[in-house]
Design a protein around this motif. Structure first.
Motif, PDB file in Angstrom:
ATOM      1  N   ARG A   3      21.056  46.283  63.003  1.00  0.00           N
ATOM      2  CA  ARG A   3      20.091  46.497  61.926  1.00  0.00           C
ATOM      3  C   ARG A   3      18.699  46.014  62.347  1.00  0.00           C
ATOM      4  NH1 ARG A   3      22.823  47.104  56.926  1.00  0.00           N
ATOM      5  NH2 ARG A   3      25.033  46.615  57.078  1.00  0.00           N
ATOM      6  N   ALA A  17      13.970  42.804  53.719  1.00  0.00           N
ATOM      7  CA  ALA A  17      14.577  44.131  53.661  1.00  0.00           C
ATOM      8  C   ALA A  17      15.309  44.357  54.972  1.00  0.00           C
ATOM      9  CB  ALA A  17      13.516  45.210  53.445  1.00  0.00           C
ATOM     10  N   THR A  19      17.568  47.535  57.441  1.00  0.00           N
ATOM     11  CA  THR A  19      18.018  48.918  57.602  1.00  0.00           C
ATOM     12  C   THR A  19      19.543  48.959  57.520  1.00  0.00           C
ATOM     13  OG1 THR A  19      18.283  48.771  60.002  1.00  0.00           O
ATOM     14  CG2 THR A  19      16.122  49.502  59.173  1.00  0.00           C
ATOM     15  N   ASP A  20      20.038  50.156  57.412  1.00  0.00           N
ATOM     16  CA  ASP A  20      21.459  50.382  57.589  1.00  0.00           C
ATOM     17  C   ASP A  20      21.757  50.219  59.090  1.00  0.00           C
ATOM     18  OD1 ASP A  20      21.712  53.660  58.544  1.00  0.00           O
ATOM     19  OD2 ASP A  20      19.816  52.886  57.755  1.00  0.00           O
ATOM     20  N   ILE A  25      17.522  54.083  57.128  1.00  0.00           N
ATOM     21  CA  ILE A  25      16.977  53.824  55.802  1.00  0.00           C
ATOM     22  C   ILE A  25      16.657  52.342  55.635  1.00  0.00           C
ATOM     23  CG2 ILE A  25      17.467  53.908  53.320  1.00  0.00           C
ATOM     24  CD1 ILE A  25      19.374  56.234  53.949  1.00  0.00           C
ATOM     25  N   ASN A  27      16.229  49.233  53.142  1.00  0.00           N
ATOM     26  CA  ASN A  27      16.726  48.823  51.829  1.00  0.00           C
ATOM     27  C   ASN A  27      16.251  47.420  51.496  1.00  0.00           C
ATOM     28  OD1 ASN A  27      18.686  51.046  51.243  1.00  0.00           O
ATOM     29  ND2 ASN A  27      19.512  50.333  53.189  1.00  0.00           N
ATOM     30  N   ARG A  28      15.858  47.230  50.260  1.00  0.00           N
ATOM     31  CA  ARG A  28      15.494  45.905  49.781  1.00  0.00           C
ATOM     32  C   ARG A  28      16.749  45.036  49.831  1.00  0.00           C
ATOM     33  NH1 ARG A  28      15.693  44.498  44.186  1.00  0.00           N
ATOM     34  NH2 ARG A  28      15.844  46.712  43.805  1.00  0.00           N
ATOM     35  N   LEU A  29      16.628  43.846  50.410  1.00  0.00           N
ATOM     36  CA  LEU A  29      17.786  42.959  50.503  1.00  0.00           C
ATOM     37  C   LEU A  29      17.697  41.832  49.483  1.00  0.00           C
ATOM     38  CD1 LEU A  29      20.423  42.285  51.988  1.00  0.00           C
ATOM     39  CD2 LEU A  29      19.076  40.982  53.632  1.00  0.00           C
ATOM     40  N   THR A 126      10.425  46.015  52.038  1.00  0.00           N
ATOM     41  CA  THR A 126      11.011  47.348  52.235  1.00  0.00           C
ATOM     42  C   THR A 126       9.947  48.336  52.711  1.00  0.00           C
ATOM     43  OG1 THR A 126      12.545  46.840  50.443  1.00  0.00           O
ATOM     44  CG2 THR A 126      12.414  49.146  51.141  1.00  0.00           C
ATOM     45  N   GLN A 130       9.967  50.370  56.139  1.00  0.00           N
ATOM     46  CA  GLN A 130       9.893  51.829  56.145  1.00  0.00           C
ATOM     47  C   GLN A 130       8.714  52.300  56.994  1.00  0.00           C
ATOM     48  OE1 GLN A 130      12.312  53.792  54.708  1.00  0.00           O
ATOM     49  NE2 GLN A 130      11.310  55.402  55.864  1.00  0.00           N
TER      50      GLN A 130
END
Length: 141
Positions: A3, A17, A19-20, A25, A27-29, A126, A130
């Motif tokens: 990740r 945040a 990624t997968d 993608i 994602n907010r963690l 995030t 991104q």
């Protein structure tokens, strides 16, 4: 493939945040208190394979570092000392808080939820992540 984790570092809170595993993608963690970031990172790195960490680095309109970097620079230095093998990237985070706030409005979040600074910090992380993914994709074209 590991990740990518992003950090929106602040004096009180750190937005995070991730990624997968395929790094597609962002994602907010979560958001953690700044004084707990090292415990959080240690625990997260033990559980998840992380390939790189992206830290938002605020700049002013004239491209000079903002005053907030006096808090971020010591964090970056300590991170490199603790995790010398981890790829560390910095990314201009100008306007991410404003973009995060607007994103929350556009997403239909109520005013009370938009005033949650922890939520804004996590959304900012995030957006930083991104942006990093998009820049990386553009370089590969």
């Amino acid at each position: 493939m590991g990740r990518i984790l992003s950090i929106d570092y602040g004096r009180k809170r750190v937005g995070i945040a991730v990624t997968d595993p395929s790094q597609i993608i962002a994602n907010r963690l979560t958001t953690v208190a700044t004084h707990t970031i090292w415990d959080f990172l240690k625990e997260y790195f033990e559980k998840e394979q992380v390939e790189a960490v992206v830290v938002g680095y605020p700049k002013q309109m004239n491209n000079q570092a903002s005053e907030a970097v006096r808090y971020i620079n010591p964090f970056l230095k300590k991170f490199q000392q603790i995790y010398p093998e981890m790829k560390l990237e910095i990314l201009d985070e100008r306007f991410t808080s404003k973009i995060a706030f607007q994103t929350m409005i556009d997403g239909g979040l109520k005013k009370k939820k938009r005033q949650d600074k922890a939520m804004v910090d996590a959304v900012s992380a995030t957006i930083i992540l991104q942006s990093y993914l998009e820049q990386r994709r553009n370089l590969m074209k």
